[in-house]
Design a protein around this motif. Structure first.
Motif, mmCIF file in Angstrom:
data_model
loop_
_atom_site.group_PDB
_atom_site.id
_atom_site.type_symbol
_atom_site.label_atom_id
_atom_site.label_comp_id
_atom_site.label_asym_id
_atom_site.label_seq_id
_atom_site.Cartn_x
_atom_site.Cartn_y
_atom_site.Cartn_z
ATOM 1 N N ALA A 84 0.834 -1.206 0.000
ATOM 2 C CA ALA A 84 0.000 0.000 0.000
ATOM 3 C C ALA A 84 0.861 1.245 0.000
ATOM 4 C CB ALA A 84 -0.921 0.007 1.215
ATOM 5 N N LYS A 85 2.134 1.073 0.265
ATOM 6 C CA LYS A 85 3.035 2.219 0.303
ATOM 7 C C LYS A 85 3.527 2.546 -1.102
ATOM 8 C CE LYS A 85 4.737 1.468 4.989
ATOM 9 N NZ LYS A 85 5.935 1.331 5.840
ATOM 10 N N SER A 86 3.617 3.843 -1.380
ATOM 11 C CA SER A 86 4.052 4.264 -2.709
ATOM 12 C C SER A 86 5.461 4.844 -2.702
ATOM 13 C CB SER A 86 3.079 5.313 -3.263
ATOM 14 O OG SER A 86 3.019 6.447 -2.401
ATOM 15 N N GLN A 87 6.078 4.967 -1.524
ATOM 16 C CA GLN A 87 7.414 5.527 -1.454
ATOM 17 C C GLN A 87 8.430 4.627 -2.154
ATOM 18 O OE1 GLN A 87 5.397 5.209 1.090
ATOM 19 N NE2 GLN A 87 5.209 7.160 2.191
ATOM 20 N N ASP A 88 9.377 5.282 -2.832
ATOM 21 C CA ASP A 88 10.403 4.529 -3.552
ATOM 22 C C ASP A 88 11.165 3.597 -2.630
ATOM 23 O OD1 ASP A 88 9.754 5.715 -5.934
ATOM 24 O OD2 ASP A 88 11.368 7.193 -5.878
ATOM 25 N N SER A 89 11.450 4.050 -1.413
ATOM 26 C CA SER A 89 12.294 3.263 -0.509
ATOM 27 C C SER A 89 11.713 1.884 -0.240
ATOM 28 C CB SER A 89 12.500 4.012 0.812
ATOM 29 O OG SER A 89 11.252 4.269 1.442
ATOM 30 N N ASP A 90 10.393 1.789 -0.118
ATOM 31 C CA ASP A 90 9.763 0.498 0.150
ATOM 32 C C ASP A 90 9.947 -0.461 -1.017
ATOM 33 O OD1 ASP A 90 8.444 1.140 2.760
ATOM 34 O OD2 ASP A 90 7.451 2.627 1.513
ATOM 35 N N LYS A 91 9.772 0.062 -2.224
ATOM 36 C CA LYS A 91 9.933 -0.780 -3.408
ATOM 37 C C LYS A 91 11.385 -1.200 -3.567
ATOM 38 C CE LYS A 91 6.389 2.088 -5.579
ATOM 39 N NZ LYS A 91 6.164 3.145 -6.574
ATOM 40 N N PHE A 92 12.306 -0.246 -3.366
ATOM 41 C CA PHE A 92 13.708 -0.525 -3.604
ATOM 42 C C PHE A 92 14.268 -1.520 -2.590
ATOM 43 C CE2 PHE A 92 14.184 3.903 -5.678
ATOM 44 C CZ PHE A 92 13.513 3.428 -6.792
ATOM 45 N N ILE A 93 13.819 -1.432 -1.341
ATOM 46 C CA ILE A 93 14.250 -2.415 -0.346
ATOM 47 C C ILE A 93 13.799 -3.808 -0.781
ATOM 48 C CG2 ILE A 93 13.914 -3.236 2.016
ATOM 49 C CD1 ILE A 93 13.725 -0.299 2.864
ATOM 50 N N GLY A 94 12.579 -3.890 -1.304
ATOM 51 C CA GLY A 94 12.071 -5.170 -1.793
ATOM 52 C C GLY A 94 12.886 -5.700 -2.953
ATOM 53 N N PHE A 95 13.210 -4.827 -3.911
ATOM 54 C CA PHE A 95 14.018 -5.251 -5.046
ATOM 55 C C PHE A 95 15.418 -5.664 -4.606
ATOM 56 C CE2 PHE A 95 11.122 -2.642 -7.881
ATOM 57 C CZ PHE A 95 10.607 -3.753 -8.533
ATOM 58 N N GLU A 96 15.999 -4.901 -3.695
ATOM 59 C CA GLU A 96 17.335 -5.229 -3.213
ATOM 60 C C GLU A 96 17.346 -6.570 -2.480
ATOM 61 O OE1 GLU A 96 18.337 -1.764 -0.956
ATOM 62 O OE2 GLU A 96 19.351 -0.815 -2.652
ATOM 63 N N SER A 97 16.212 -6.925 -1.905
ATOM 64 C CA SER A 97 16.107 -8.204 -1.203
ATOM 65 C C SER A 97 15.879 -9.365 -2.163
ATOM 66 C CB SER A 97 14.962 -8.156 -0.177
ATOM 67 O OG SER A 97 15.200 -7.149 0.786
ATOM 68 N N GLY A 98 15.471 -9.053 -3.399
ATOM 69 C CA GLY A 98 15.320 -10.109 -4.397
ATOM 70 C C GLY A 98 13.953 -10.266 -5.010
ATOM 71 N N ALA A 99 13.034 -9.298 -4.802
ATOM 72 C CA ALA A 99 11.717 -9.376 -5.444
ATOM 73 C C ALA A 99 11.858 -9.196 -6.947
ATOM 74 C CB ALA A 99 10.783 -8.323 -4.863
ATOM 75 N N ASP A 100 10.932 -9.782 -7.701
ATOM 76 C CA ASP A 100 10.985 -9.706 -9.158
ATOM 77 C C ASP A 100 10.149 -8.567 -9.728
ATOM 78 O OD1 ASP A 100 12.466 -12.304 -10.066
ATOM 79 O OD2 ASP A 100 11.114 -12.932 -8.478
ATOM 80 N N ASP A 101 9.123 -8.154 -9.014
ATOM 81 C CA ASP A 101 8.242 -7.101 -9.500
ATOM 82 C C ASP A 101 7.428 -6.587 -8.324
ATOM 83 O OD1 ASP A 101 6.985 -5.339 -11.180
ATOM 84 O OD2 ASP A 101 6.133 -6.849 -12.511
ATOM 85 N N TYR A 102 6.615 -5.556 -8.563
ATOM 86 C CA TYR A 102 5.767 -5.041 -7.504
ATOM 87 C C TYR A 102 4.474 -4.489 -8.090
ATOM 88 C CZ TYR A 102 6.446 -0.166 -8.770
ATOM 89 O OH TYR A 102 6.430 1.026 -9.445
ATOM 90 N N VAL A 103 3.431 -4.448 -7.271
ATOM 91 C CA VAL A 103 2.208 -3.712 -7.585
ATOM 92 C C VAL A 103 1.855 -2.888 -6.353
ATOM 93 C CG1 VAL A 103 1.250 -5.312 -9.286
ATOM 94 C CG2 VAL A 103 0.773 -5.671 -6.869
ATOM 95 N N THR A 104 1.359 -1.674 -6.593
ATOM 96 C CA THR A 104 0.983 -0.790 -5.493
ATOM 97 C C THR A 104 -0.528 -0.794 -5.328
ATOM 98 O OG1 THR A 104 2.889 0.630 -5.957
ATOM 99 C CG2 THR A 104 1.132 1.557 -4.607
ATOM 100 N N LYS A 105 -0.984 -1.028 -4.110
ATOM 101 C CA LYS A 105 -2.422 -0.999 -3.814
ATOM 102 C C LYS A 105 -2.898 0.457 -3.768
ATOM 103 C CE LYS A 105 -2.087 -5.036 -0.753
ATOM 104 N NZ LYS A 105 -2.241 -5.480 0.638
ATOM 105 N N PRO A 106 -4.119 0.716 -4.251
ATOM 106 C CA PRO A 106 -5.008 -0.232 -4.935
ATOM 107 C C PRO A 106 -4.528 -0.480 -6.366
ATOM 108 C CG PRO A 106 -5.987 1.946 -4.919
ATOM 109 C CD PRO A 106 -4.722 2.051 -4.116
#
Length: 232
Positions: A84-106
């Protein structure tokens, strides 16, 4: 189709919406509403893809990504973050941890299904691309071994996420060519990327750290255009 997708989210109404639409598209689904149960189902069910909320009771989504990527039996499983968070930092931490993609709610359900299809397609393509061939690219002190689906630096295997491997593989295959951001996102992510291109920058930064290229001698930033993989 019949690929198995595990949905890990503590919002039951969202889980039911996703579950309904995925099963409508022919996928098998299972659900978990907290991090501990999610990890357990990943290990026992071995899904083809995980839809993972970042904010979870107990074990959070980032920790789950890190646990999956550190497990040899599970590290190949694609993970799409849901947040639900739209801040870049949340997405980038996920990518740095190894996520392949993301979707932002809603999110739009059709977009989510489109992303899932694209990630699964890339995952299957890469798991079979090395079969029956012995193709190896050697550049500087790096060895990209397609048949064994791995990259070595000075003969030591690098620990890369699926997306990092796909990215460096694509850059190396087009060595000494300037590739635009849009072209890289389209070829590596496999679809018209809905997110900002800074996602690409995060993956490039992670790869540079792992291959020891902080001075950009191998992966060169071409300002205002994209990136170039240098042979020498």
């Amino acid at each position: 189709m019949n690929e198995k997708i595990l949905i890990i989210d503590d919002e039951e109404n969202i889980v039911e919406l996703i579950k309904f639409n995925l099963e409508l598209n022919g996928y098998q689904t299972q659900c978990a509403y907290d991090g501990k149960t999610g990890i357990s189902k990943i290990k026992t069910w071995n899904p083809d893809l995980v839809l993972l909320d970042i904010m979870l009771p107990g074990i959070d989504g980032i920790t789950i990504i890190q646990l999956v990527r550190s497990d040899e039996k599970l590290k190949h499983i694609p993970i799409i973050m849901m947040t639900a968070k739209s801040q870049d930092s949340d997405k980038f931490i996920g990518f740095e941890s190894g996520a392949d993609d993301y979707v932002t709610k809603p999110f739009i359900v059709k977009e989510l299904v489109y992303r899932i299809k694209a990630v699964l397609k890339r995952s299957v393509s890469n798991s079979t691309s090395g079969m029956g061939k012995k193709e190896i690219i050697e550049i500087n002190n790096l060895t990209i071994d397609f048949s064994n689906y791995q990259i070595l630096k000075n003969q030591k295997k690098l620990e890369l996420t699926l997306k990092e491997y796909e990215l460096i593989k694509y850059l190396a295959e087009n060595a000494d060519m300037v590739l635009t951001r849009d072209d890289i996102l389209d070829k590596v992510w496999g679809y018209d990327f809905f997110g900002e291109s800074r996602t690409l920058d995060v993956h490039i930064r992670n790869i540079r750290k792992k291959i020891g290229d902080e001075n950009q001698g191998i992966i060169e930033t071409v300002r205002g255009i994209g990136y170039k993989f240098n042979k020498n």
